[in-house]
Write an enzyme that holds these catalytic residues in place. Structure first.
Site, PDB file in Angstrom:
ATOM      1  N   ASP A  66       0.820  -1.208   0.000  1.00 53.26           N
ATOM      2  CA  ASP A  66       0.000   0.000   0.000  1.00 53.26           C
ATOM      3  C   ASP A  66       0.857   1.263   0.000  1.00 53.26           C
ATOM      4  O   ASP A  66       0.556   2.233  -0.693  1.00 53.26           O
ATOM      5  CB  ASP A  66      -0.915   0.014   1.224  1.00 53.26           C
ATOM      6  N   TYR A 183      -4.650   5.703   9.435  1.00 47.56           N
ATOM      7  CA  TYR A 183      -4.407   6.330  10.731  1.00 47.56           C
ATOM      8  C   TYR A 183      -5.702   6.883  11.318  1.00 47.56           C
ATOM      9  O   TYR A 183      -5.949   6.802  12.524  1.00 47.56           O
ATOM     10  CB  TYR A 183      -3.366   7.439  10.543  1.00 47.56           C
TER      11      TYR A 183
END
Length: 286
Positions: A66, A183
């Site tokens: 990713d 996140y």
């Protein structure tokens, strides 16, 4: 598709074993394929030099994980060529192709059995004493955090020029729908469908009773102003784009975040819905 270009994370694909494997297979099917050559790091292109990619390339295969796909997306956004990730990492939420389904996936690309999603990106501009210091783009998120000593940082948030809130916190995350599963999710923020056109603002360990995320329109402009903390301690703040490219900011600096005019085209081969992919990758079906 007929013409391909391969971008490789050399730390994960040592000696280009997987990249050569893909290139050889595509060429055996009569397709055109270029393997990225190394280039010197520049201010404009940190990982992948967009000037090396022919304009008639139809698909860019990104070999790594990713993080590699996100890095390539930032460098290559101006080309508007669709990207597809081949996962050599762990989770691989954004990367579509795994080692075990490599050849069937390449066959689908050749037969154009795919969909192309346009993913929203963010643009952040750091302003110091009225002058633009730096402008960068992000596919996942822009994160404001402390640098150095373990102290909370104080900052003000303005929305479209109007004061919204004052925070004392470890920082704050401004995420795209694509970045909402990164996140932002770990910090307790909401998960957003990747085709949405909006921004999610999530405080990080806010020293306040009001620490909830705020979902904003893709048309909004967020302005963050760094303040001197109440102890008078002046320290640098860190602004990171996709957890990678970073800019140091000072007290009094402002950062403007808005939806970028650029976007990333991501190739999808399977017909699983966003929620099915999320459940599969996050282990929700176990």
């Amino acid at each position: 598709m007929e013409r391909f270009y391969i971008v490789t994370n050399k730390a994960k694909d040592r000696n280009h074993l997987e990249s050569d494997r893909i290139k050889n297979y595509l060429e055996a099917q009569g397709k055109f394929c270029i393997l990225e050559e190394g280039h010197s790091v520049s201010k404009k292109y940190r990982y992948t030099d967009a000037t090396q990619i022919p304009k008639d390339i139809e698909c860019i295969l990104v070999i790594g994980g990713d993080g590699t796909l996100i890095q390539a997306a930032r460098d290559l956004a101006e080309l508007e060529i669709p990207l597809i990730g081949v996962n050599l990492g762990t989770l691989g939420y954004l990367t579509e192709v795994e080692r075990e389904n490599l050849y069937p996936s390449l066959d689908k690309l050749i037969r154009d059995e795919c969909q192309i999603e346009e993913r929203m990106m963010l643009e952040g501009t750091v302003i110091r004493e009225g002058k633009e210091v730096s402008t960068m783009v992000a596919l996942n998120d822009v994160v404001f955090s402390r640098s150095g000593a373990l102290r909370v940082i104080d900052f003000k948030i303005y929305l479209n020029g109007k004061f919204l809130n004052f925070y004392s916190a470890d920082g704050i995350i401004i995420a795209t729908p694509t970045g909402s599963t990164g996140y932002n999710m770990s910090a307790g923020g909401p998960i957003v469908s990747p085709d949405a056109k909006l921004m999610v603002m999530t405080p990080i360990c806010a020293h306040t009773l009001n620490n909830r995320s705020i979902v904003l329109s893709g048309k909004d402009k967020i302005t963050l102003e760094f303040c001197q903390d109440r102890s008078g301690y002046c320290k640098e703040r860190l602004i990171s784009f996709d957890g990678d490219n970073a800019v140091y900011a000072e007290v009094g600096d402002t950062v403007e975040i808005r939806r970028s005019k650029r976007f990333t085209k991501i190739i999808r081969l399977n017909k699983m819905s966003f929620l099915e992919v999320l459940r599969d990758k996050m282990g929700g079906g176990k």
